[in-house]
Each structure stands twice: as C-alpha cells, then as structure tokens.
Design a protein around this motif. Sequence first.
Motif, PDB file in Angstrom:
ATOM      1  N   UNK A   1       0.840  -1.191   0.000  1.00 39.01           N
ATOM      2  CA  UNK A   1       0.000   0.000   0.000  1.00 39.01           C
ATOM      3  C   UNK A   1       0.875   1.241   0.000  1.00 39.01           C
ATOM      4  N   UNK A   2       0.921   1.995  -1.083  1.00 38.44           N
ATOM      5  CA  UNK A   2       1.762   3.194  -1.094  1.00 38.44           C
ATOM      6  C   UNK A   2       1.184   4.286  -0.205  1.00 38.44           C
ATOM      7  N   UNK A   3       2.035   4.936   0.507  1.00 31.15           N
ATOM      8  CA  UNK A   3       1.668   6.084   1.324  1.00 31.15           C
ATOM      9  C   UNK A   3       2.497   7.251   0.830  1.00 31.15           C
ATOM     10  N   UNK A   4       1.839   8.338   0.472  1.00 30.44           N
ATOM     11  CA  UNK A   4       2.517   9.512  -0.075  1.00 30.44           C
ATOM     12  C   UNK A   4       2.456  10.630   0.949  1.00 30.44           C
ATOM     13  N   UNK A   5       3.607  11.220   1.208  1.00 31.22           N
ATOM     14  CA  UNK A   5       3.704  12.369   2.107  1.00 31.22           C
ATOM     15  C   UNK A   5       4.190  13.568   1.303  1.00 31.22           C
ATOM     16  N   UNK A   6       3.609  14.720   1.551  1.00 34.96           N
ATOM     17  CA  UNK A   6       4.045  15.909   0.801  1.00 34.96           C
ATOM     18  C   UNK A   6       4.029  17.147   1.675  1.00 34.96           C
ATOM     19  N   UNK A   7       4.827  18.090   1.250  1.00 34.34           N
ATOM     20  CA  UNK A   7       4.910  19.387   1.920  1.00 34.34           C
ATOM     21  C   UNK A   7       5.263  20.421   0.868  1.00 34.34           C
ATOM     22  N   UNK A   8       5.111  21.677   1.230  1.00 35.95           N
ATOM     23  CA  UNK A   8       5.369  22.750   0.263  1.00 35.95           C
ATOM     24  C   UNK A   8       6.360  23.763   0.813  1.00 35.95           C
ATOM     25  N   UNK A   9       6.965  24.501  -0.094  1.00 38.63           N
ATOM     26  CA  UNK A   9       7.880  25.582   0.280  1.00 38.63           C
ATOM     27  C   UNK A   9       7.454  26.849  -0.452  1.00 38.63           C
ATOM     28  N   UNK A  10       7.466  27.939   0.282  1.00 44.01           N
ATOM     29  CA  UNK A  10       7.031  29.206  -0.295  1.00 44.01           C
ATOM     30  C   UNK A  10       5.558  29.422  -0.023  1.00 44.01           C
ATOM     31  N   UNK A  28       6.257   5.788  -0.059  1.00 46.65           N
ATOM     32  CA  UNK A  28       6.938   4.764   0.728  1.00 46.65           C
ATOM     33  C   UNK A  28       5.937   3.661   1.041  1.00 46.65           C
ATOM     34  N   UNK A  29       6.421   2.422   1.071  1.00 52.20           N
ATOM     35  CA  UNK A  29       5.547   1.292   1.401  1.00 52.20           C
ATOM     36  C   UNK A  29       5.486   1.029   2.900  1.00 52.20           C
ATOM     37  N   UNK A  30       6.526   1.441   3.618  1.00 51.41           N
ATOM     38  CA  UNK A  30       6.579   1.178   5.054  1.00 51.41           C
ATOM     39  C   UNK A  30       6.868   2.476   5.812  1.00 51.41           C
ATOM     40  N   UNK A  31       5.844   3.310   6.023  1.00 52.35           N
ATOM     41  CA  UNK A  31       6.071   4.600   6.687  1.00 52.35           C
ATOM     42  C   UNK A  31       6.543   4.467   8.134  1.00 52.35           C
ATOM     43  N   UNK A  32       6.251   3.338   8.778  1.00 49.71           N
ATOM     44  CA  UNK A  32       6.727   3.152  10.150  1.00 49.71           C
ATOM     45  C   UNK A  32       8.257   3.076  10.185  1.00 49.71           C
ATOM     46  N   UNK A 124      -2.010  -0.804  -6.686  1.00 46.13           N
ATOM     47  CA  UNK A 124      -2.545  -1.138  -5.365  1.00 46.13           C
ATOM     48  C   UNK A 124      -3.989  -0.664  -5.250  1.00 46.13           C
ATOM     49  N   UNK A 125      -4.742  -1.327  -4.423  1.00 49.10           N
ATOM     50  CA  UNK A 125      -6.138  -0.962  -4.222  1.00 49.10           C
ATOM     51  C   UNK A 125      -6.322   0.043  -3.090  1.00 49.10           C
ATOM     52  N   UNK A 126      -5.226   0.435  -2.447  1.00 54.46           N
ATOM     53  CA  UNK A 126      -5.287   1.408  -1.356  1.00 54.46           C
ATOM     54  C   UNK A 126      -4.229   2.477  -1.552  1.00 54.46           C
ATOM     55  N   UNK A 127      -4.614   3.722  -1.304  1.00 49.45           N
ATOM     56  CA  UNK A 127      -3.693   4.841  -1.413  1.00 49.45           C
ATOM     57  C   UNK A 127      -3.992   5.828  -0.301  1.00 49.45           C
ATOM     58  N   UNK A 128      -2.964   6.184   0.437  1.00 47.26           N
ATOM     59  CA  UNK A 128      -3.101   7.189   1.493  1.00 47.26           C
ATOM     60  C   UNK A 128      -2.152   8.341   1.177  1.00 47.26           C
ATOM     61  N   UNK A 129      -2.669   9.550   1.211  1.00 49.18           N
ATOM     62  CA  UNK A 129      -1.867  10.747   0.950  1.00 49.18           C
ATOM     63  C   UNK A 129      -1.980  11.684   2.148  1.00 49.18           C
ATOM     64  N   UNK A 130      -0.834  12.104   2.678  1.00 48.80           N
ATOM     65  CA  UNK A 130      -0.801  12.965   3.865  1.00 48.80           C
ATOM     66  C   UNK A 130      -0.005  14.224   3.567  1.00 48.80           C
ATOM     67  N   UNK A 131      -0.581  15.355   3.903  1.00 45.51           N
ATOM     68  CA  UNK A 131       0.132  16.625   3.715  1.00 45.51           C
ATOM     69  C   UNK A 131       0.068  17.432   5.000  1.00 45.51           C
ATOM     70  N   UNK A 132       0.915  18.424   5.078  1.00 48.32           N
ATOM     71  CA  UNK A 132       1.004  19.239   6.282  1.00 48.32           C
ATOM     72  C   UNK A 132      -0.281  20.051   6.457  1.00 48.32           C
ATOM     73  N   UNK A 133      -0.730  20.149   7.685  1.00 48.51           N
ATOM     74  CA  UNK A 133      -1.960  20.873   7.977  1.00 48.51           C
ATOM     75  C   UNK A 133      -1.771  22.363   7.732  1.00 48.51           C
ATOM     76  N   UNK A 134      -2.737  22.953   7.044  1.00 49.17           N
ATOM     77  CA  UNK A 134      -2.684  24.384   6.762  1.00 49.17           C
ATOM     78  C   UNK A 134      -4.102  24.874   6.514  1.00 49.17           C
ATOM     79  N   UNK A 135      -4.306  26.180   6.688  1.00 47.34           N
ATOM     80  CA  UNK A 135      -5.608  26.762   6.382  1.00 47.34           C
ATOM     81  C   UNK A 135      -5.660  27.091   4.898  1.00 47.34           C
ATOM     82  N   UNK A 136      -6.817  26.870   4.304  1.00 52.20           N
ATOM     83  CA  UNK A 136      -7.005  27.092   2.883  1.00 52.20           C
ATOM     84  C   UNK A 136      -8.046  28.187   2.670  1.00 52.20           C
TER      85      UNK A 136
END
Length: 216
Positions: A1-10, A28-32, A124-136
Amino acid sequence: MPHIFLDESGNLNNGSDNKYFVIGSFAVDNPKHTKKAFIKWLRSKMPEKLKWQNEVKFCDNGLKPELKMKTLEFISRLDIKINFLRLLKSSIPFSYWKKDGLQSGLLYTDLVGEALEMYLPITDSRLIASCDKRSLRGIKNPRFKEILTTRFLSKLPANAFIKVEMIDSKVNENIQIADWIVGALACYFEQKENGEKYFEILKNTILDLEGKTMFG
C-alpha cells in the motif's frame, strides 16, 4: 500500500520574495520504518538544543550546511521515491483570481492533485496521501479531501480505497522528511547557496528529474 507524504515551500502570494511555489513529496511502502529511522537520526545527529524538539525543519537557522547535506544523504538512502512540482508564481492563470484576490485554497488543492497524479498509475487498491496541515482560503478541510478523493477514484483500480489527510507536521515525522526534501528543492530552484549540492544528493531518489512545471 503506497503512502505519499508531501509538503510545500514558499507561499502563493506575490508579496513574498520567493519566485517559486514548490511541492515536494515521496512515496513509501513502510512509513513506520522511515518514521523510526528519522527519529533515530534526529536524536543522534542534531545539535543538543534541537534534537529533542518535536520538529526540526530544513530551514532552521541552527543548522549548518554540512549537517543539512548529511541529513539529505541519510534521507536519500531510505527506501523512498521522490517527486516534485514547481509553480512560477508570476504564471498563475487569471482563472484563479477573483475580485477579492487569489483563490489560493482552490489553487493549492489543484496543485496537490497534480503532485499526487505524478505517482500514477498505481496498481494497489489502497492509497493514502498525507500533507502538512494548513488553512485554505475559500476551501474547508472536508472539501479539500472530497475534491482530491473524487479526482482519484476514477483513476485507481475498481473498489479502490483512497484517504487524503492533513496532519500537523509536529506530530508526523514523515511529513517532516517531506519538509526536508522540499526545502532542499526550493533552494535549488531559487538558486540559493548550496542548492545545486542539495539537488545532487537527492537526484538518485527522484523519479523524474524534470519534475512537473505548472502553467509553464
């Protein structure tokens, strides 16, 4: 199960001194494993005044370039795959501008969608995407998740599960890794000191060295 993490600059406002808005991400397949490895690195390698903080950012003034490079070398040895997207802020289309200003929440949501699509196709049949918390601006968190989830459901295998989440980077070491990645990439694109060295360290872990340029 791929887990994608992202963040931004600027930031997306024209008043800032950065020409680019950059999103850096990794899959990454193993975020732990990456979490534990990064914590261990921080506790053993960071200066005493930083090593016990909840978060050590790439841009922290207490970090010397040599330590930044060593940390990037460590990150490049993890079992991850990096992608990046950049936006020249002067090229933002007029469609994102309204009478009350830039619709930055909608623009950010679209940019995150574009950044995540760089990892397609995914079998994969599962995808999790996590990004840094921010107000939109103009978009609440549930709507942000709904837009991205709807965008991807048609592009994943039938009956796929997708989860999009915003998490405070202070409590998520993998998003902190994404901060280091995007911080280094932003230095490269803004032609700051050591930017080329940072990019050289990461390049073997980057899936597409050209990345994605928005509205270019």
